[in-house]
Motif scaffolding. Structure first.
Motif, mmCIF file in Angstrom:
data_model
loop_
_atom_site.group_PDB
_atom_site.id
_atom_site.type_symbol
_atom_site.label_atom_id
_atom_site.label_comp_id
_atom_site.label_asym_id
_atom_site.label_seq_id
_atom_site.Cartn_x
_atom_site.Cartn_y
_atom_site.Cartn_z
ATOM 1 N N TRP A 43 0.819 -1.215 0.000
ATOM 2 C CA TRP A 43 0.000 0.000 0.000
ATOM 3 C C TRP A 43 0.850 1.261 0.000
ATOM 4 O O TRP A 43 1.850 1.341 0.735
ATOM 5 N N VAL A 44 0.405 2.279 -0.709
ATOM 6 C CA VAL A 44 1.047 3.592 -0.615
ATOM 7 C C VAL A 44 0.666 4.229 0.721
ATOM 8 O O VAL A 44 1.469 4.872 1.382
ATOM 9 N N LYS A 45 -0.585 4.022 1.129
ATOM 10 C CA LYS A 45 -1.077 4.526 2.422
ATOM 11 C C LYS A 45 -2.141 3.528 2.888
ATOM 12 O O LYS A 45 -2.594 2.693 2.084
ATOM 13 N N PRO A 46 -2.583 3.578 4.136
ATOM 14 C CA PRO A 46 -3.554 2.588 4.586
ATOM 15 C C PRO A 46 -4.805 2.575 3.699
ATOM 16 O O PRO A 46 -5.330 3.617 3.350
ATOM 17 N N PHE A 47 -5.213 1.366 3.343
ATOM 18 C CA PHE A 47 -6.424 1.123 2.547
ATOM 19 C C PHE A 47 -6.364 1.729 1.143
ATOM 20 O O PHE A 47 -7.373 2.039 0.538
ATOM 21 N N ALA A 48 -5.160 1.912 0.627
ATOM 22 C CA ALA A 48 -5.010 2.364 -0.768
ATOM 23 C C ALA A 48 -5.433 1.230 -1.693
ATOM 24 O O ALA A 48 -5.617 0.091 -1.258
ATOM 25 N N GLY A 49 -5.591 1.546 -2.992
ATOM 26 C CA GLY A 49 -6.012 0.539 -3.962
ATOM 27 C C GLY A 49 -5.107 -0.684 -3.940
ATOM 28 O O GLY A 49 -3.884 -0.555 -3.912
ATOM 29 N N GLY B 261 5.898 3.339 1.710
ATOM 30 C CA GLY B 261 4.540 3.095 2.226
ATOM 31 C C GLY B 261 4.303 3.923 3.489
ATOM 32 O O GLY B 261 5.096 3.867 4.428
ATOM 33 N N TYR B 262 3.218 4.672 3.495
ATOM 34 C CA TYR B 262 2.932 5.552 4.629
ATOM 35 C C TYR B 262 2.085 4.801 5.647
ATOM 36 O O TYR B 262 0.936 5.136 5.928
ATOM 37 N N HIS B 263 2.641 3.698 6.187
ATOM 38 C CA HIS B 263 1.895 2.861 7.141
ATOM 39 C C HIS B 263 2.880 1.916 7.833
ATOM 40 O O HIS B 263 3.986 1.673 7.325
ATOM 41 N N PRO B 264 2.490 1.343 8.957
ATOM 42 C CA PRO B 264 3.449 0.518 9.714
ATOM 43 C C PRO B 264 3.705 -0.862 9.115
ATOM 44 O O PRO B 264 4.572 -1.583 9.618
ATOM 45 N N LEU B 265 2.989 -1.244 8.045
ATOM 46 C CA LEU B 265 3.208 -2.577 7.460
ATOM 47 C C LEU B 265 4.227 -2.548 6.327
ATOM 48 O O LEU B 265 4.460 -3.562 5.664
ATOM 49 N N LYS C 129 15.159 3.571 6.578
ATOM 50 C CA LYS C 129 13.982 4.442 6.541
ATOM 51 C C LYS C 129 14.142 5.488 5.437
ATOM 52 O O LYS C 129 15.248 5.950 5.165
ATOM 53 N N SER C 130 13.044 5.831 4.819
ATOM 54 C CA SER C 130 13.125 6.883 3.805
ATOM 55 C C SER C 130 13.065 8.244 4.488
ATOM 56 O O SER C 130 12.446 8.376 5.543
ATOM 57 N N PRO C 131 13.676 9.257 3.887
ATOM 58 C CA PRO C 131 13.639 10.588 4.525
ATOM 59 C C PRO C 131 12.279 11.261 4.400
ATOM 60 O O PRO C 131 12.072 12.316 4.978
ATOM 61 N N ILE C 132 11.347 10.665 3.642
ATOM 62 C CA ILE C 132 10.067 11.359 3.429
ATOM 63 C C ILE C 132 8.885 10.616 4.038
ATOM 64 O O ILE C 132 7.738 10.990 3.804
ATOM 65 N N THR C 133 9.145 9.553 4.803
ATOM 66 C CA THR C 133 8.050 8.860 5.496
ATOM 67 C C THR C 133 8.486 8.577 6.937
ATOM 68 O O THR C 133 9.670 8.360 7.196
#
Ligand code: FAD
Ligand code: NAP
Ligand code: SF4
Length: 674
Positions: free
Chosen positions: A69-75, A111-115, A123-127
């Motif tokens: 996922w890009v973010k939680p519950f993304a497509g 991915g903007y989520h803990p999974l 770690k990425s510098p933008i998340t």
């Protein structure tokens, strides 16, 4: 009649199918991919682009599993029941004679989520989330999920998939030593790092068969330290071809890169040289991307043999009929993407559905429609800024009898000032488009007519789109000859000296500062010079295209101070995806940005301020005032008192937080209801 764009409109044979032209609608997340209830809107959005003649459409990214996922519950597409809703999209596109591929995107450490997962715990510098390192079994499962997702996409009726291998997402993370710290079999040597990408392509091809398009988006210019070398990129492209890809698309820059790649100040086709470098290295079609927005730009790339197709995403958001208009020689009618990002990418980052500043119907095709009016009314629109232009042309398109009054001698309002900023020359395209629309919809344009309430009696409806006037802040000496208003500066009525202070650091303060430090319009800037200014190696010898390259220093035209009263960093309210470019540009031009300023007075010596309790004098030749605006609506009360049907839009309604996005959307929405 022979086409003006013979290369753009020559068919492309992919073996099992022939694409009618060389336009690929590039993947772009709209926010409609994430929820089942939005799929009817997504289907209408793509169907309109297919009807407009796009050769091949690629959807926004769909994850092959939850960790992608890009973010939680993304497509996401990992179950067969999830494939059902995609039928709406594929059927709608096929009904219009189009073709569509689904992008399979695993976000990896972005991915903007803990999974989130990644090849290594980096770690990425933008998340904010630390990704979990995949086990070797986990890597195998990810590959299977890609292939399974592609198989489901085929079942859902897609004509192909695009595997997202660039921009710093999972596959790219495996390829790069900077994010892949593993040992064999998935890390260590370049061959091992490459294995994840090639295995995905190989197993996807095996899962979908040969009569299915398989695009691989390859990271060709990474723009980050430790990025790939050109030899590695060529070797990756060859391996991807051998593994079964049908097309290679170009990816430019990781998301964390700090070099602009798509904003309006990037010259058109600035990165086509990257795709060109791969020509002859592989035999499958190559797609060029980034800042391709008009037919002559696309045709140039193809005619020079730099690529076999061109990818455009935002330009097709801006105008669904782009291809048809280009094919029919009606390019003057194209509603050009001005690369502002304001309603597309900035919306997506704010979790709002994407739309388009110049086309508020984008992604709202089921809601905002310009249907013929039930009764033809006589409508006066006062003010030909963005709000008035949108309102007048949509109302006339619907069949109303529209007169557009403008006090100035040209259309555009404040937008006409915006286009004079170096790097914002694209804004002129919007004015060209509106000029054309005024003609084609039959709006009666009355320039140099400053109307008053009494002159509007013969109209059924009156729309006040009279916009804004610059605010004059109550600072002692504000009427000193050193003070210049931003309209006077930008129109050339007055010229600033070599030391200048700018009061107000909103969007206009930043733009005016760029205008002051730059000597020439960006449109006259050769892409080669732009690459040098940002430290990009045009020979592609440097790793990532930047390693060891020193950006060419700027020679600012003037010494500039940019000031605001608010404490803290300047430019916090600029666009999410563009603000950092404006800040970086001013920094390079050594503009001094000061917050927490208390303005005391302006006199022959300069601008007197207090900052952190200390008095200072900025000994400047001129002070430019960019302190916001106020609504201009002196016509409202007289018209209302006379009982007239009056509507107020754009800056005339509310000046605060005004931008052209709101002005054009409000004008179009009102006109759709009139
Ligand atoms: P205006 O543009 O103010 O237009 C109003 C028009 O009404 C004017 O042409 C005026 O002459 C006319 N008028 C007024 N009274 C009368 C009358 N009585 N009779 C006849 N005509 C009348 N926005 C963005 O979204 N993105 C940007 O990047 C951006 N950059 C900018 C850069 C600069 C330097 C400037 C100055 C503005 C920028 N803007 C930007 C802001 C954007 O241009 C404005 O938000 C937008 O123009 C407002 O539209 P409007 O139609 O409401 O009003
Ligand atoms: P703005 O963003 O509201 O900024 C006004 C600036 O003036 C602020 O820095 C404010 O900061 C200062 N200010 C306000 N009142 C003041 C006063 N009385 N005395 C001194 N300073 C004062 O407005 P803008 O820059 O004029 O831009 C207008 C609109 O155009 C914006 O809403 C923006 O969306 C749009 N625009 C967008 C872009 C873009 O790139 N997207 C570019 C240009 C313009 P302090 O109060 O801290 O001093
Ligand atoms: Fe292009 Fe701006 Fe529209 Fe986005 S919002 S598609 S960048 S014109």
């Amino acid at each position: 009649m022979p086409s003006r764009y013979p290369h753009l409109f020559s068919p492309l044979d992919l073996g099992h199918c022939i694409l009618p032209n060389r336009v690929l609608m590039g993947s772009m997340h709209t926010g409609l991919e994430d929820k089942k209830r939005d799929f009817p809107k997504l289907a209408a959005y793509f169907a309109e682009r297919a009807r407009g003649g796009v050769g091949l459409i690629v959807t926004g990214g769909i994850a092959p599993n939850v960790s992608g996922w890009v973010k939680p519950f993304a497509g996401k597409l990992s179950w067969s029941w999830e494939a059902r809703k995609h039928r709406l999209v594929t059927d709608a596109v096929h009904a219009e004679g189009g073709r569509i591929c689904m992008q399979v995107l695993h976000a990896g450490r972005y991915g903007y989520h803990p999974l989130a997962v990644a090849p290594s715990r980096v770690k990425s510098p933008i998340t904010p989330f630390m990704p979990r390192e995949l086990s070797d079994r986990g890597v195998e499962r990810q590959i299977e999920d890609f292939a399974h997702c592609a198989r489901l996409a085929r079942d859902a009726g897609y004509d192909g998939v695009e595997i997202m291998g660039s921009e710093g997402y999972l596959i790219n993370e495996f390829l790069a030593a900077r994010t892949n710290h593993r040992q064999a079999p998935w890390g260590g040597s370049f061959e091992n790092r490459l294995r994840f990408a090639t295995e995905i392509v190989r197993r996807t091809r095996a899962a979908v068969g040969h009569d299915f398009i398989l695009i691989f988006r390859l990271s060709m210019l990474e723009l980050v330290e430790g990025g790939a070398s050109i030899d590695e990129i060529i070797a990756t492209a060859k391996a991807i071809e051998a593994a079964g890809a049908s097309i290679i698309n170009t990816g430019i820059g990781w998301h964390e890169a700090r070099i602009p790649t798509i904003v309006t100040s990037v010259p058109r086709a600035a990165f086509s040289f990257v795709t060109a470098r791969l020509k002859g290295e592989v035999s499958i079609p190559l797609v060029a991307t980034n800042r391709i927005n008009m037919p002559e730009v696309a045709e140039g790339i193809l005619a020079r043999g730099e690529a076999d197709m061109v990818s455009m995403a935002r330009p097709l958001l801006a105008d669904p009929d782009w291809v048809r208009k280009a094919r029919d020689g009606r390019e003057a009618e194209i509603n050009t993407c001005i690369a502002c990002n304001q309603a597309c990418l900035d919306h997506v980052f704010l979790n709002k559905p994407a739309t388009c500043l110049v086309n508020p119907r984008a992604c709202r095709e089921t809601e905002l429609n310009y249907t013929p009016a039930a009764r033809r009314k006589r409508i006066a629109v006062v003010g030909a800024g963005p709000a008035g232009l949108a309102c007048a042309t949509v109302a006339a398109e619907r069949g109303h009898d529209v007169t557009l009054f403008e006090a100035g001698d040209d259309i555009g309002g404040q937008f006409n000032l915006a286009r004079r900023i170096p790097g914002k020359e694209e804004f002129e395209e919007t004015l060209r488009y509106f000029r054309q629309r005024i003609g084609s919809t039959g709006v009666k344009l009355r320039l140099s007519e400053h109307v008053d309430a009494g002159s509007l009696e013969r109209f059924d409806d009156i729309v006040l789109a009279t916009g804004v006037v610059p605010r004059t802040p109550p600072i002692a000496g504000i009427d000193h000859p050193k003070v210049i208003s931003y309209p006077d500066l930008l129109t050339g009525r007055r010229v600033a000296g070599s030391r200048v202070a700018v009061i107000g650091a909103g969007g206009i303060g930043f733009d005016v500062s760029e205008f002051l430090v730059q000597s020439r319009p960006s449109s006259t800037l050769e892409p080669a010079r732009w690459l040098a200014e940002w430290g990009i190696d045009p020979t592609l010898h440097a790793r990532g295209g930047i390693e060891g390259i020193v950006p060419e220093p700027e020679t600012p035209q003037r010494e500039v101070w940019l000031l605001q009263r608010t404490e803290g960093a300047l430019g916090k309210r600029l666009g999410k995806t563009t603000g950092w470019v404006h800040r970086a540009t001013l920094k390079r031009a050594r503009v001094r940005m000061l917050g927490g300023v208390d303005y005391r007075r302006i006199d022959d010596i300069g601008l007197h301020i207090v900052i952190a309790g200390e008095e200072r004098v900025l000994e400047v030749d001129h002070v430019i005032v960019c302190a916001g605006q106020e609504s201009r609506r002196d016509l409202l009360v007289p018209l209302q008192s006379a009982g007239r049907a009056v509507h107020v839009i754009g800056g005339a309604e509310v000046a605060a937080e005004l931008d052209a996005k709101r002005a054009i959307a409000q004008g179009s929405e009102l006109a759709a209801r009139l």
